[in-house]
Design an enzyme around this catalytic site. Sequence first.
Site, mmCIF file in Angstrom:
data_model
loop_
_atom_site.group_PDB
_atom_site.id
_atom_site.type_symbol
_atom_site.label_atom_id
_atom_site.label_comp_id
_atom_site.label_asym_id
_atom_site.label_seq_id
_atom_site.Cartn_x
_atom_site.Cartn_y
_atom_site.Cartn_z
ATOM 1 N N HIS A 288 -6.009 -3.924 -1.464
ATOM 2 C CA HIS A 288 -5.835 -2.831 -2.438
ATOM 3 C C HIS A 288 -5.951 -3.328 -3.874
ATOM 4 O O HIS A 288 -5.311 -2.781 -4.769
ATOM 5 C CB HIS A 288 -4.486 -2.142 -2.230
ATOM 6 C CG HIS A 288 -4.471 -1.232 -1.046
ATOM 7 N ND1 HIS A 288 -5.080 0.008 -1.044
ATOM 8 C CD2 HIS A 288 -3.945 -1.391 0.190
ATOM 9 C CE1 HIS A 288 -4.909 0.573 0.130
ATOM 10 N NE2 HIS A 288 -4.231 -0.244 0.899
ATOM 11 N N SER B 203 0.797 -1.227 0.000
ATOM 12 C CA SER B 203 0.000 0.000 0.000
ATOM 13 C C SER B 203 0.828 1.275 0.000
ATOM 14 O O SER B 203 0.340 2.307 -0.425
ATOM 15 C CB SER B 203 -0.951 -0.013 1.192
ATOM 16 O OG SER B 203 -0.210 -0.101 2.389
ATOM 17 N N LYS C 154 -12.705 -0.772 1.068
ATOM 18 C CA LYS C 154 -11.974 0.010 0.070
ATOM 19 C C LYS C 154 -12.798 0.078 -1.227
ATOM 20 O O LYS C 154 -13.819 0.743 -1.248
ATOM 21 C CB LYS C 154 -10.564 -0.555 -0.094
ATOM 22 C CG LYS C 154 -9.743 -0.267 1.174
ATOM 23 C CD LYS C 154 -8.321 -0.753 1.165
ATOM 24 C CE LYS C 154 -7.614 -0.264 2.425
ATOM 25 N NZ LYS C 154 -6.954 -1.305 3.201
HETATM 26 C C1 LIG Z 1 -6.832 -1.697 4.611
HETATM 27 C C2 LIG Z 1 -6.085 -2.949 4.773
HETATM 28 C C3 LIG Z 1 -6.433 -3.876 5.765
HETATM 29 C C4 LIG Z 1 -7.492 -3.597 6.787
HETATM 30 O O1 LIG Z 1 -8.751 -3.662 6.219
HETATM 31 P P1 LIG Z 1 -10.019 -3.245 7.120
HETATM 32 O O2 LIG Z 1 -11.143 -3.973 6.495
HETATM 33 O O3 LIG Z 1 -10.116 -1.760 7.044
HETATM 34 O O4 LIG Z 1 -9.729 -3.701 8.503
HETATM 35 C C5 LIG Z 1 -5.751 -5.080 5.794
HETATM 36 N N1 LIG Z 1 -4.762 -5.350 4.912
HETATM 37 C C6 LIG Z 1 -4.390 -4.461 3.961
HETATM 38 C C7 LIG Z 1 -3.302 -4.811 3.007
HETATM 39 C C8 LIG Z 1 -5.031 -3.240 3.870
HETATM 40 O O5 LIG Z 1 -4.654 -2.357 2.952
#
Ligand SMILES: *Cc1c(COP(=O)(O)O)cnc(C)c1O
Length: 394
Positions: free
Chosen positions: A212, A184, A241
């Site tokens: 992502h 990310s 997301k």
């Molecule tokens: C955003 C993210 C998470 C966490 O996701 P949530 O559903 O907001 O808890 C976990 N792993 C990665 C790689 C992320 O980018």
Amino acid sequence: MSQAFLDHLNATLAQIEADGLFKREHQISSPQGAHMTVAGRDMLNLCANNYLGLADHPDLIAAAKSAMESHGYGMASVRFICGTQDLHRQLETELATFLGMDDAILFAACFDANGGLFEPLLGAEDAVISDALNHASIIDGIRLCKAKRYRFANADMTALEDALKQARNDGARHILIATDGVFSMDGTLAPLPEIRALADRYDAMIMVDDCHATGFMGPKGEGTPAHFGTQVDILTGTLGKALGGALGGYVAGPKPVINLLRQRARPYLFSNALPPAITAAGLTALRLVRNGDDLRASLFENARIWRAGLKDIGFDLLDGSHPIIPVMIGDAVKSQEMARALNTKGVHVAGFFFPVVPHGMARIRTQMSAAFTEDDLTYALGAFEEAGRETGVI
Ligand SMILES: *Cc1c(COP(=O)(O)O)cnc(C)c1O
């Protein structure tokens, strides 16, 4: 409460502030979108994970409202007591089908999915091999399991092979490689075909966290494995997301994996079931994603325009084609100055610096969305050029 303890906390907070690492929250008084309202000002938003622009989509809002009418507001229970609605199983089944997996299990967040994944599946006889840049929730999940831990430098296949050899030499029973599909901070992809080849050579399994990627990477948005045409064994992901941006996470994989997680995963057993509004809107988000060729085309066209525009101006980018587009600044203080300068021009961005990224590699991480118009991008490029000159970044 003990004054000595509070003094201790205040000293820690003061140190965070002195190190320039203090995080401040901006209050938004509008829906999340390409534009948002912050302190009464209209801002272009270049740092949301709202890749497909679904966070304020009318179909998702309508689905959430209608599910509240038909299924109520809250579940007041974990899944196995009295918290499983038809909507939950429908979403799990549709997610699994979409991702090409046998089954899926919902969690309150992907943080919980990753937090609960490793401990039930792996014992002290097993090994887990983790990419050094993996998300905090994978790191925490691995900490909670008894398997022997190995780490390899980000996307470094020589280092991964060394770790696999070491795990085999150490007598591991089962080996699981864990990686983010997309990293990310950089917007770079895990080299899944190479990881698969090594996993097969050393009889290891692969877990990919595709937060992502799900919804927009791959021909139909199925994620990084589909992008590469590579099979992986376990996928985790988020509804927070591209899939609407509310909350909720999942694990998808073979039936025995999902069945055992339902029996043993602690964040699943000991935390509330997703509410109907979120579950139903998740189903609608998935439908929009399945029919989302146009949204994905807009997203990647915007990412192409944005990358090319920033390069033309003279900014230093990390190469790639993912909609995470980091503008490399180097110096942490300069990255904050640049973020502030952009803010005064009505462009909301976030600067990232140590410890989130290595020293001297501070950056402004921009993220593209299908929601931006060409005018939005033209305006934002102008703002970047002005801010870059004002702060001496270009
Ligand atoms: C955003 C993210 C998470 C966490 O996701 P949530 O559903 O907001 O808890 C976990 N792993 C990665 C790689 C992320 O980018």
